[in-house]
Scaffold this active site. Sequence first.
Site, short mmCIF file in Angstrom:
data_model
loop_
_atom_site.label_atom_id
_atom_site.label_comp_id
_atom_site.label_asym_id
_atom_site.label_seq_id
_atom_site.Cartn_x
_atom_site.Cartn_y
_atom_site.Cartn_z
N LYS A 69 46.79 28.60 26.24
CA LYS A 69 47.40 27.41 26.82
C LYS A 69 47.13 26.18 25.96
O LYS A 69 46.09 26.08 25.30
CB LYS A 69 46.85 27.18 28.22
CG LYS A 69 47.38 28.21 29.22
CD LYS A 69 46.94 27.89 30.63
CE LYS A 69 47.68 28.79 31.61
NZ LYS A 69 47.32 28.48 33.01
N GLN A 82 37.94 38.85 33.74
CA GLN A 82 39.35 38.86 33.36
C GLN A 82 39.38 38.88 31.84
O GLN A 82 38.37 38.61 31.20
CB GLN A 82 40.02 37.60 33.87
CG GLN A 82 39.32 36.36 33.34
CD GLN A 82 39.35 35.20 34.31
OE1 GLN A 82 39.58 35.38 35.49
NE2 GLN A 82 39.12 34.01 33.79
N ASP A 96 47.46 33.14 30.54
CA ASP A 96 46.68 33.52 29.36
C ASP A 96 45.66 34.63 29.63
O ASP A 96 44.86 34.95 28.76
CB ASP A 96 45.98 32.28 28.77
CG ASP A 96 45.18 31.49 29.82
OD1 ASP A 96 45.38 31.74 31.03
OD2 ASP A 96 44.38 30.64 29.42
N ASP A 134 33.42 33.31 38.86
CA ASP A 134 34.77 32.74 38.87
C ASP A 134 35.68 33.52 39.83
O ASP A 134 35.77 34.75 39.75
CB ASP A 134 35.29 32.87 37.43
CG ASP A 134 36.54 32.09 37.15
OD1 ASP A 134 36.45 30.86 37.01
OD2 ASP A 134 37.60 32.73 37.03
N ASN A 135 36.37 32.78 40.72
CA ASN A 135 37.37 33.39 41.60
C ASN A 135 36.99 34.77 42.16
O ASN A 135 37.76 35.72 42.04
CB ASN A 135 38.69 33.54 40.84
CG ASN A 135 39.54 32.27 40.90
OD1 ASN A 135 39.16 31.29 41.54
ND2 ASN A 135 40.67 32.29 40.23
N GLU A 166 32.50 31.12 43.41
CA GLU A 166 33.51 30.07 43.34
C GLU A 166 34.75 30.59 44.06
O GLU A 166 35.73 30.99 43.45
CB GLU A 166 33.86 29.72 41.88
CG GLU A 166 34.76 28.50 41.79
CD GLU A 166 36.07 28.71 41.07
OE1 GLU A 166 36.75 27.73 40.77
OE2 GLU A 166 36.44 29.87 40.79
N LYS A 189 39.52 21.60 30.20
CA LYS A 189 39.76 23.04 30.23
C LYS A 189 40.60 23.47 29.04
O LYS A 189 40.60 24.65 28.67
CB LYS A 189 40.47 23.43 31.54
CG LYS A 189 39.58 23.25 32.77
CD LYS A 189 40.19 23.84 34.02
CE LYS A 189 41.39 23.04 34.48
NZ LYS A 189 41.92 23.56 35.77
N TYR A 190 41.36 22.52 28.46
CA TYR A 190 42.27 22.89 27.38
C TYR A 190 42.04 22.12 26.08
O TYR A 190 42.73 22.32 25.11
CB TYR A 190 43.73 22.68 27.82
CG TYR A 190 43.99 23.18 29.23
CD1 TYR A 190 44.15 24.54 29.47
CD2 TYR A 190 44.02 22.29 30.31
CE1 TYR A 190 44.36 25.00 30.77
CE2 TYR A 190 44.24 22.74 31.60
CZ TYR A 190 44.40 24.10 31.83
OH TYR A 190 44.60 24.56 33.10
C1 Z3D Z 1 39.46 27.75 36.55
C2 Z3D Z 1 40.14 28.92 35.85
C3 Z3D Z 1 41.37 28.05 33.98
C4 Z3D Z 1 42.57 27.17 33.78
C5 Z3D Z 1 43.85 27.97 33.81
C6 Z3D Z 1 43.77 29.12 32.83
C7 Z3D Z 1 42.57 29.98 33.20
C8 Z3D Z 1 42.38 31.14 32.27
C9 Z3D Z 1 40.43 30.02 36.85
C10 Z3D Z 1 40.72 31.32 36.12
C11 Z3D Z 1 39.37 30.30 37.84
C12 Z3D Z 1 38.50 29.20 38.27
C13 Z3D Z 1 38.18 28.23 37.18
N1 Z3D Z 1 38.99 28.57 39.44
O1 Z3D Z 1 39.22 26.69 35.68
O2 Z3D Z 1 41.38 28.49 35.32
O3 Z3D Z 1 42.61 26.17 34.78
O4 Z3D Z 1 44.93 27.15 33.46
O5 Z3D Z 1 44.94 29.90 32.90
O6 Z3D Z 1 42.13 30.69 30.98
O7 Z3D Z 1 41.40 29.18 33.13
O8 Z3D Z 1 39.58 31.72 35.45
O9 Z3D Z 1 37.41 27.18 37.70
#
Ligand code: Z3D
Length: 653
Positions: A252, A312, A347, A383-384, A412, A524-525
């Site tokens: 991304k 992931q 991604d 994460d998630n 989370e 994040k990016y």
């Molecule tokens: C969150 C994570 C980030 C970006 C996305 C991107 C993804 C994978 C998400 C997935 C879980 C969690 C994190 N809630 O930041 O998302 O926001 O745009 O696609 O790279 O990472 O891991 O806090």
Amino acid sequence: MSSKPASHEGDRVLIERVTPQIDGGRHPVKRFVGDRVEVGADVVMDGHELIGARVRYCGPGFDRIREAPLVYRFEPDRFFGSFDVDEVGRWQFTVEAWPDHWGTWRADLRKRLDAGQDVLLEIREGASLLRRAAKARGSRELAVVADDLDDTGRRLEDRLSIAFNDEVRRLMAGPLDPQELTRQRRVLEIVVDRVRARFGAWYEIFPRSQGPQPGEHGTFATAEAQLPRVADLGFDVVYLPPIHPIGRTHRKGRDNTPTAGPEDVGSPWAIGSEHGGHTAVDPMLGTLEDFDRFVEAAHGLGLEIALDYALQCSPDHPWTREHPEWFRHRADGTIRYAENPPKKYEDIFPLDFWCEDREALWNACADVFRFWIDHGVKIFRVDNPHTKPLAFWEWVIAEIQREHPDVVFLAEAFTRPKRMKALAKLGFTQSYSYYTWKNRSWELQEFIEEFLLGEAREYLRPNLFANTPDILTDYLQEGGRSAFQVRLLLAATLAPTYGIYSGFEICENVPVRPGSEEYLGSEKYELRWRDWNATPNVNEDIRLVNSLRRQSPALQQLGNLQILPCSNEHIFCFRRYWGSEELVVVVNLDPHHPQEGVVDLPLGEMKGLHEGAAFDVEDLLSGERYGWTGSSNYVRLDPIERVGHLMRVVGSE
Ligand code: Z3D
């Protein structure tokens, strides 16, 4: 259909409603090391005999089984007792009960004596109880006592002193013979965590943003330079988003754009590249040795490192080649990207946790934990987790905690309440919570009642993050510096564990677009270089509140909280208490305007106070003292000066 008793040897006593337990013992309850576990049970029996009851328990080694008495108290047919959990790990307990023949006999004897009745026959019956016990337990000692009690050559006085002897009472404790014992069939479990699982201030920081100057990619070495600042602010845990190699495919771009330019660093949650996967570090950050040094430096400053655990894979992750069977392929052979509706993660690929080869997959996931534990990490922010199977979490957390009982797992899971709670029940030590979005009095009250004071407190410990890289709330966007002060003060005083994501201290509040909770130029990016002393900032507020948390036992405990009424709905007021310490927190939730009102204190319930008392309170934030009288007292908070009071009742400690 006919029903008949299973046998003629049913239990004499019935044991019911044993506490603490959740969902009929399906899940362990949770406690912290050093806690006293209060046990309760309904114990019911026919007739008018006394009942004996006890809790049988054992610590994580299962080597030493211990017992503590349960006694009849407070309500009819309910027994209470307690034991201390002094070791981290999984404990077990169960309740046992029996007809207390000896106790009944003694009480009966006392009554007859008081009524002046002849008791010689009773004494003979007492001796036969002693003989029964002596035989069942093979106790010579009791046999001798029985003969002495039965000895008609002795004076009545001597025989009665045997009957009421405490040592004999002790020897006769428990069921006379094993058949008379009823044991609650379900063994209940308690997960006992270390203190850091309860109390800690967390700070989230992206190491890659900690370059020596704007635009320069940070490394573990340059991020190390931030640790003294973080320690000085009074934090306990430093949480790092994923530190692994980042994929290229579908990387991304800035602000979550679907395509990345050659310079874009990508989301760290897009784990895996030709440089490795979940057990590798991003070469841009350095080597594994550099990471080890970083961890050591943190430990040297009294900081613990928490790592992100995100199951992931970027399409470039080694597992996509080595284990294609761990991913679900569509009819055309492609893999669908991951989602957490409505969020799309183009991604990354999700893992297929129910694939044929799941045993190998689950083991590989467990090994990721083991790998980082070997590198000094004992806290994981997961994460998630609600997008992966519950059964997996139950298995992997139990597995890892069996080996390392001190490992802490933070879920989370910003998901529906029941799923959030299920994850906590199945093993997560702590949970991110809805705190972020609770800004009004009634919202805070509902949240507190459900998650800090309700039944959930048996298993769920909310970690009150005030912001995250995914959550910049409207309240923070619109409320200026005061909003940051309010959210900090509430988070840090409502719960023993709270956190902020870096940028909070310098009041970063610009969303990517109106109505979005995403930051503009999200870290994040992209790399984000910061001047940590930029104004406005809340550095001093953080330092102060963290140091007060360390000094105040009441702020280190979970749940010892009472919401207090206030005449103005913009003012939120609550009490924290522990031992003899009495704190009253008063916060103006309105970041824009002064608010005033009258707060009501339950003086009768507060240590060292009584209805109508006159007393002093000291605002630990400002050092000012106020003289208060009676339960109703006036407060006024102007956000320009201060957003709240953290009052200690003077004399309480
Ligand atoms: C969150 C994570 C980030 C970006 C996305 C991107 C993804 C994978 C998400 C997935 C879980 C969690 C994190 N809630 O930041 O998302 O926001 O745009 O696609 O790279 O990472 O891991 O806090």
